[in-house]
Design a protein around this motif. Sequence first.
Motif, short mmCIF file in Angstrom:
data_model
loop_
_atom_site.label_atom_id
_atom_site.label_comp_id
_atom_site.label_asym_id
_atom_site.label_seq_id
_atom_site.Cartn_x
_atom_site.Cartn_y
_atom_site.Cartn_z
N SER A 80 0.86 -1.18 0.00
CA SER A 80 0.00 0.00 0.00
C SER A 80 0.89 1.23 0.00
O SER A 80 1.64 1.46 0.95
CB SER A 80 -0.90 0.03 1.24
OG SER A 80 -1.81 -1.03 1.21
N LEU A 81 0.82 2.02 -1.07
CA LEU A 81 1.56 3.28 -1.16
C LEU A 81 0.64 4.39 -0.65
O LEU A 81 -0.45 4.59 -1.18
CB LEU A 81 1.99 3.54 -2.60
CG LEU A 81 2.89 2.45 -3.20
CD1 LEU A 81 3.06 2.65 -4.69
CD2 LEU A 81 4.24 2.41 -2.51
N LEU A 82 1.08 5.07 0.38
CA LEU A 82 0.23 6.05 1.07
C LEU A 82 0.18 7.39 0.35
O LEU A 82 1.07 7.72 -0.43
CB LEU A 82 0.75 6.25 2.50
CG LEU A 82 0.91 4.98 3.33
CD1 LEU A 82 1.50 5.31 4.69
CD2 LEU A 82 -0.40 4.24 3.47
N ASN A 83 -0.86 8.16 0.65
CA ASN A 83 -1.04 9.51 0.10
C ASN A 83 -0.93 9.53 -1.42
O ASN A 83 -0.32 10.42 -2.00
CB ASN A 83 -0.03 10.49 0.70
CG ASN A 83 -0.44 10.95 2.08
OD1 ASN A 83 -1.62 10.93 2.42
ND2 ASN A 83 0.52 11.35 2.87
N ALA A 84 -1.55 8.58 -2.06
CA ALA A 84 -1.42 8.45 -3.51
C ALA A 84 -2.47 9.22 -4.28
O ALA A 84 -2.36 9.33 -5.50
CB ALA A 84 -1.48 6.97 -3.90
#
Length: 128
Positions: A80-84
Amino acid sequence: GAATLEVSVLDTLYNGKHLAIVDASTEAHMLDLLIYRQSARVEPDSGPHEWMICGKSCLAGDVFGTFDFPDPLAVGDRISLLNAGGYTMVKKNWFNGVAMPAIAIREKDGTIVPVRSFDYEDYAASLS
């Protein structure tokens, strides 16, 4: 907290450092990383296994960042890549035809509600 980009590991290799190729691209999905020369964020970013997360495009700078994981990454693992969502939703592009990710809402109970998905017709319409 502007959404996450959910990616899957497509391949791994070692080229002086551990690399994981994912099913997304910074150019197509998180253009702000390239523009502002930033790295994505993941949580937790701790552990003994350092991996560079790389996009699947032909672009040499298609790198989401280097992160530490509790276990080695393997094909099929999810990240999960945050603030995308902050810039991605307004700056998305079809770099080399790389598909756009579907947009979904994860409810508090864990249910995932699809909002929009993109297909070849959306790509073709973006060319004119």
